[in-house]
Design a protein around this motif. Structure first.
Motif, PDB file in Angstrom:
ATOM      1  N   THR A  66      13.901 -23.345   2.257  1.00  0.00           N
ATOM      2  CA  THR A  66      12.745 -23.101   1.397  1.00  0.00           C
ATOM      3  C   THR A  66      12.760 -23.972   0.145  1.00  0.00           C
ATOM      4  O   THR A  66      13.746 -23.994  -0.604  1.00  0.00           O
ATOM      5  N   PHE A  67      11.660 -24.680  -0.099  1.00  0.00           N
ATOM      6  CA  PHE A  67      11.481 -25.418  -1.345  1.00  0.00           C
ATOM      7  C   PHE A  67      11.224 -24.426  -2.478  1.00  0.00           C
ATOM      8  O   PHE A  67      10.419 -23.492  -2.327  1.00  0.00           O
ATOM      9  N   LYS A  68      11.893 -24.630  -3.620  1.00  0.00           N
ATOM     10  CA  LYS A  68      11.705 -23.766  -4.778  1.00  0.00           C
ATOM     11  C   LYS A  68      11.047 -24.537  -5.927  1.00  0.00           C
ATOM     12  O   LYS A  68      11.351 -25.702  -6.146  1.00  0.00           O
ATOM     13  N   HIS A 112       9.627 -27.210   5.337  1.00  0.00           N
ATOM     14  CA  HIS A 112      11.076 -27.061   5.392  1.00  0.00           C
ATOM     15  C   HIS A 112      11.760 -28.130   4.540  1.00  0.00           C
ATOM     16  O   HIS A 112      11.327 -29.284   4.533  1.00  0.00           O
ATOM     17  N   THR A 113      12.826 -27.734   3.864  1.00  0.00           N
ATOM     18  CA  THR A 113      13.586 -28.709   3.077  1.00  0.00           C
ATOM     19  C   THR A 113      14.231 -29.752   3.972  1.00  0.00           C
ATOM     20  O   THR A 113      14.419 -30.902   3.567  1.00  0.00           O
ATOM     21  N   SER A 114      14.585 -29.362   5.180  1.00  0.00           N
ATOM     22  CA  SER A 114      15.131 -30.301   6.163  1.00  0.00           C
ATOM     23  C   SER A 114      14.683 -29.850   7.544  1.00  0.00           C
ATOM     24  O   SER A 114      14.381 -28.672   7.760  1.00  0.00           O
ATOM     25  N   ARG A 122       9.259 -31.451   9.387  1.00  0.00           N
ATOM     26  CA  ARG A 122       9.502 -30.656   8.188  1.00  0.00           C
ATOM     27  C   ARG A 122       8.235 -29.926   7.741  1.00  0.00           C
ATOM     28  O   ARG A 122       8.290 -29.124   6.809  1.00  0.00           O
TER      29      ARG A 122
END
Length: 398
Positions: A66-68, A112-114, A122
């Protein structure tokens, strides 16, 4: 950044261009219509939420994906969704708060972060369906059936294999045999990699009875056709009632799925622990030889609602529609456009009549292109509108 590479997109992120974008949108409509025909109501969760709501009860894997970001208004941490399932569980628990059966579906982009695997994007376009309020084989069968119907509806004609497992078997064995916490964590990691030799070595070093070691060592070896289930009942039948019930449940579910979809190959893997942190029962995935990873997956997750203060039985699945589109054999429909003449060359009467004519054609689903002044004639116009006998008439483009 130089001007040369300002246009480059991040790794694992790509734009979808014509005509593929039109195919994906067409498939999205097909899938949502299918879900609604099964009684699933469409929901549209927000792209971003506060992190303590978005990730509660989901485990470390989703947290890492998860991107924050920081909310400039409140200073609180927010997350860009990496999975819609927890959001839908929150909607069921609080926004709808239905006491009976609740069927929900969705179709939205996640980030997605990766990439989840070397073949994954992603920024998947996640489609899926979740069923809340029923704990039993009927709801698991419904969700699995809908997942398979999803693959059929989008035109996947490659052979489909359904991978079935049940996390209750592993949990029941660990609890009944009394595996130490540290050993269990290492065993879990080795089971994910299917490293049977390393698993045997670890089990041999555990502080267990010889009988318990023999039983536990059979878990990674029980995979293949449905014939492994009677063998599992023979090996694990006396371990605990929980393990026996999980095996029987899996056998009954496999028989029901095979009766509905005889063309689907069933593959049983009792050491399949995908989503172990939140799944509570059956887990499943659809695979095809044309793609090296699962193209849809899901399972039962009865406990996730408890973190929202309202525990409810739940089962569901999801897939990346972009992947399904790549595998789809549905032909891309090229629009057979109708060409309108240059309005500047028309009389006021002709312009008004042309406006009414093109409006009618578009309402009928036709693609009508206006020819702009000082521009070439579009190449995809097989027909055109011409003024004949004081009316606009459709004729073939010469």
């Amino acid at each position: 950044m130089s001007r040369v590479n300002r246009w480059l997109l991040p790794d694992g992120v790509k734009e979808v261009l014509p005509p593929e974008a039109a195919r994906i949108e067409s498939l999205r409509r097909t899938v949502v219509d299918l879900y609604q025909a099964w009684g699933y109501n469409l929901v549209m969760p927000p792209l971003i939420e506060y992190i303590d709501s978005l990730l509660i009860g989901t485990g470390d894997d989703l947290d890492l994906a998860t991107f924050k970001v920081i909310d400039q208004k409140t200073g609180r941490t927010m997350g860009i969704r990496a999975d819609i399932t927890p959001q839908v569980a929150r909607i069921d628990a609080h926004s709808i708060a239905c006491d009976g059966i609740n069927r929900l579906c969705y179709s939205n982009t996640v980030l997605h972060t990766s990439a989840a695997n070397p073949l994954a994007s992603r920024s998947p376009l996640q489609v899926g369906a979740e069923l809340y309020g029923h704990a039993g084989i009927d709801s698991d069968l419904e969700v699995i059936s809908l997942m398979i119907e999803t693959l059929i509806s989008v035109g996947i004609k490659h052979p489909i294999t359904l991978d079935l497992g049940h996390v209750g078997i592993y949990r029941g064995l660990i609890e009944a045999i009394g595996v130490a916490d540290d050993d269990e964590k290492e065993l879990f990691n080795l089971l994910q990699s299917k490293a049977v030799a390393d698993i045997d070595q670890l089990i041999a070093a555990m502080d267990l009875t010889d009988e318990a070691k023999i039983i536990l060592s059979q878990l990674p070896r029980l995979y293949g056709e449905t014939t492994v289930l009677p063998k599992a009942e023979e090996i694990f039948g006396n371990v605990s009632a929980q393990v026996s019930a999980a095996i029987r449940y899996l056998r009954e579910l496999a028989e029901a799925v095979k009766a509905r979809f005889p063309q689907v190959t069933l593959y049983i893997d009792l050491a399949e622990l995908r989503g172990y942190e939140y799944h509570t029962g059956v887990v499943f995935a659809a695979l095809t030889p044309a793609f090296g990873q699962a193209i849809a997956n899901g399972g039962r997750y009865d406990d996730i609602g408890s973190v929202f203060g309202r525990a409810r039985p739940a089962t569901g699945f999801s897939a990346d529609l972009k992947v399904l589109s790549e595998l789809s054999e549905v032909p891309i429909k090229q629009a057979d456009a109708i060409l309108m003449p240059i309005e500047a060359e028309l009389t006021p009467t002709q312009r008004q009549s042309l406006w009414e004519m093109q409006s009618q054609l578009r309402q009928q689903g036709e693609c009508v292109l206006a020819q702009l002044s000082d521009s070439p004639v579009p190449a995809n116009c097989a027909r055109r509108l011409v003024w004949q006998d004081s009316v606009w008439t459709l004729v073939a483009t010469p």
